[in-house]
Design a protein around this motif. Structure first.
Motif, mmCIF file in Angstrom:
data_model
loop_
_atom_site.group_PDB
_atom_site.id
_atom_site.type_symbol
_atom_site.label_atom_id
_atom_site.label_comp_id
_atom_site.label_asym_id
_atom_site.label_seq_id
_atom_site.Cartn_x
_atom_site.Cartn_y
_atom_site.Cartn_z
ATOM 1 N N LEU A 108 0.834 -1.195 0.000
ATOM 2 C CA LEU A 108 0.000 0.000 0.000
ATOM 3 C C LEU A 108 0.873 1.250 0.000
ATOM 4 O O LEU A 108 1.857 1.324 0.727
ATOM 5 C CB LEU A 108 -0.907 0.018 1.233
ATOM 6 C CG LEU A 108 -1.855 1.220 1.333
ATOM 7 C CD1 LEU A 108 -2.978 1.098 0.302
ATOM 8 C CD2 LEU A 108 -2.437 1.335 2.739
ATOM 9 N N ASN A 109 0.522 2.229 -0.812
ATOM 10 C CA ASN A 109 1.170 3.539 -0.784
ATOM 11 C C ASN A 109 0.099 4.573 -0.467
ATOM 12 O O ASN A 109 -1.002 4.534 -1.037
ATOM 13 C CB ASN A 109 1.830 3.856 -2.125
ATOM 14 C CG ASN A 109 2.818 5.004 -2.019
ATOM 15 O OD1 ASN A 109 3.664 5.023 -1.127
ATOM 16 N ND2 ASN A 109 2.714 5.979 -2.913
ATOM 17 N N TYR A 110 0.382 5.490 0.441
ATOM 18 C CA TYR A 110 -0.635 6.462 0.843
ATOM 19 C C TYR A 110 0.011 7.726 1.404
ATOM 20 O O TYR A 110 1.201 7.751 1.722
ATOM 21 C CB TYR A 110 -1.583 5.845 1.881
ATOM 22 C CG TYR A 110 -0.933 5.511 3.214
ATOM 23 C CD1 TYR A 110 -1.094 6.341 4.321
ATOM 24 C CD2 TYR A 110 -0.168 4.353 3.377
ATOM 25 C CE1 TYR A 110 -0.508 6.031 5.558
ATOM 26 C CE2 TYR A 110 0.416 4.033 4.595
ATOM 27 C CZ TYR A 110 0.245 4.880 5.681
ATOM 28 O OH TYR A 110 0.828 4.579 6.891
ATOM 29 N N ASN A 111 -0.783 8.768 1.496
ATOM 30 C CA ASN A 111 -0.353 10.064 2.013
ATOM 31 C C ASN A 111 -0.371 10.028 3.532
ATOM 32 O O ASN A 111 -1.427 10.100 4.158
ATOM 33 C CB ASN A 111 -1.289 11.154 1.482
ATOM 34 C CG ASN A 111 -0.914 12.554 1.946
ATOM 35 O OD1 ASN A 111 -0.142 12.729 2.891
ATOM 36 N ND2 ASN A 111 -1.479 13.555 1.304
ATOM 37 N N THR A 112 0.802 9.938 4.152
ATOM 38 C CA THR A 112 0.867 9.781 5.607
ATOM 39 C C THR A 112 0.634 11.092 6.353
ATOM 40 O O THR A 112 0.596 11.107 7.580
ATOM 41 C CB THR A 112 2.225 9.196 6.030
ATOM 42 O OG1 THR A 112 3.288 10.032 5.540
ATOM 43 C CG2 THR A 112 2.401 7.792 5.471
ATOM 44 N N GLY A 113 0.462 12.188 5.623
ATOM 45 C CA GLY A 113 0.175 13.459 6.269
ATOM 46 C C GLY A 113 -1.303 13.680 6.534
ATOM 47 O O GLY A 113 -1.674 14.615 7.256
ATOM 48 N N ARG A 114 -2.166 12.858 5.956
ATOM 49 C CA ARG A 114 -3.604 12.947 6.222
ATOM 50 C C ARG A 114 -3.914 12.439 7.623
ATOM 51 O O ARG A 114 -3.105 11.736 8.245
ATOM 52 C CB ARG A 114 -4.411 12.103 5.224
ATOM 53 C CG ARG A 114 -4.378 12.543 3.792
ATOM 54 C CD ARG A 114 -5.200 11.588 2.950
ATOM 55 N NE ARG A 114 -6.634 11.714 3.184
ATOM 56 C CZ ARG A 114 -7.534 10.759 2.906
ATOM 57 N NH1 ARG A 114 -7.143 9.581 2.429
ATOM 58 N NH2 ARG A 114 -8.816 10.974 3.135
ATOM 59 N N ARG A 115 -5.080 12.781 8.112
ATOM 60 C CA ARG A 115 -5.551 12.191 9.358
ATOM 61 C C ARG A 115 -5.554 10.671 9.220
ATOM 62 O O ARG A 115 -5.939 10.124 8.182
ATOM 63 C CB ARG A 115 -6.975 12.665 9.672
ATOM 64 C CG ARG A 115 -7.069 14.112 10.130
ATOM 65 C CD ARG A 115 -6.595 14.263 11.547
ATOM 66 N NE ARG A 115 -6.780 15.625 12.045
ATOM 67 C CZ ARG A 115 -6.390 16.033 13.247
ATOM 68 N NH1 ARG A 115 -5.774 15.203 14.069
ATOM 69 N NH2 ARG A 115 -6.592 17.273 13.634
#
Length: 303
Positions: free
Chosen positions: A80-87
């Motif tokens: 999985l790749n995701y934006n870790t700056g989101r809640r």
């Protein structure tokens, strides 16, 4: 570098519609966007703050994904790749939807295992919570959840950073300096106490979270075999408050093992917990050492 930027200020990138904001995507073992038909067992690796799906492969040969493919040839390993700056809770909702789409498009998937490093473990728990709340069918197919150094009750570094920022803000002529701390992402702020539900932050002022003791408990699904892994920087077993607080350098031993007040402690059998000594936070994602191979492949995942 893009994933580091997203970890530090990913929520700001989304707010300003910046094209550098990372989307949530599943990749296969060849680093291609997952698109082919899936069946049987699927294992999904979820990275931590400021990292990416490629972070699992930094060690070259012997990385965890390759080890799983080698020992479980009939299983499919996805990253999985995701934006870790989101809640974390926002990412949890998105991940729950991604997994629901996955099983709807691949009805022959029989089992899903989630392995999360650091924030990735909190993301997985959040997805399980919201997946169950929304009645998604993929939740029933989850067999194992493994978290590696996940700050279930907060990360020491963010707690220290918040304390310092709060003190600086009270000093004369230092208000502008303190405001620099507000630039850090909501995802980092969520790591202060391990907040994985919307209710842990929606009622607060600004970009904060509820104090640790007021968080909403998020219990683990009873049908999922959960395994919690912690690390300690010291090389030999030595029980002391200092060792526990220092932990792997970023996360304390108690936090990684889900231990807190009775209301918030994660109900996991003692045999499903492990502490590895002489290991730092980042080394927990590599399987080329004996401890990780034995832990994930010999004792838990294969068994």
């Amino acid at each position: 570098m893009v994933n580091i930027l997203n970890g530090v200020m990913g929520d700001h990138l989304i707010t300003h519609h910046n094209p550098l904001a990372v989307s949530m995507v599943l990749y296969d073992e060849y680093n291609r966007v997952q698109s082919g038909a899936l069946s049987g067992r699927v294992i999904i690796l979820c990275h931590g703050l400021c990292m990416s799906h490629l972070s699992w492969q930094v060690s070259g040969e012997g990385n965890l994904g390759e080890a799983l493919v080698k020992h479980l040839p009939k299983a499919t390993v996805l990253y999985l790749n995701y934006n870790t700056g989101r809640r974390i809770s926002s990412n949890g909702r998105s991940f729950a939807k991604v997994l629901q789409d996955l099983v709807e498009n691949n009805p022959d998937v029989t089992q899903i295992d989630l392995i999360g490093h650091s924030m990735g473990g909190l993301l997985s728990r959040s997805a399980l919570f919201y997946g169950k709340e929304q009645g998604f069918s993929w939740v029933k197919r989850v067999g194992n959840l493994v978290t590696l150094g996940s700050p279930h009750h907060g990360a020491s570094l963010e707690q220290i950073g918040h304390f310092v920022q709060d003190k600086i803000a009270k000093l004369p002529f230092a208000g502008s300096l303190a405001k620099l701390g507000d630039l850090r992402s909501a995802g980092i702020i969520d790591l202060r106490y391990g907040s994985i539900r919307d209710a842990d932050w929606k009622s607060t002022e600004g970009r904060s979270v509820l104090p640790a003791e007021f968080r909403h408990p998020t219990r683990l699904p009873l049908h999922v075999n959960t395994y919690l892994v912690a690390a300690a920087l010291i090389e030999t077993h030595y029980e002391s408050k200092t060792t526990s607080l220092l932990g792997d350098g970023l996360v304390s031993v108690e936090s990684a093992l889900g231990e807190y007040t009775e209301e918030h402690t994660l109900a996991v059998p003692e045999g499903h917990k492990a502490i590895f000594y002489g290991v730092n936070h980042m080394n927990l994602i590599y399987s080329d050492s004996t401890y990780m191979s034995k832990l994930l492949l010999g004792c838990w995942i294969i068994g």
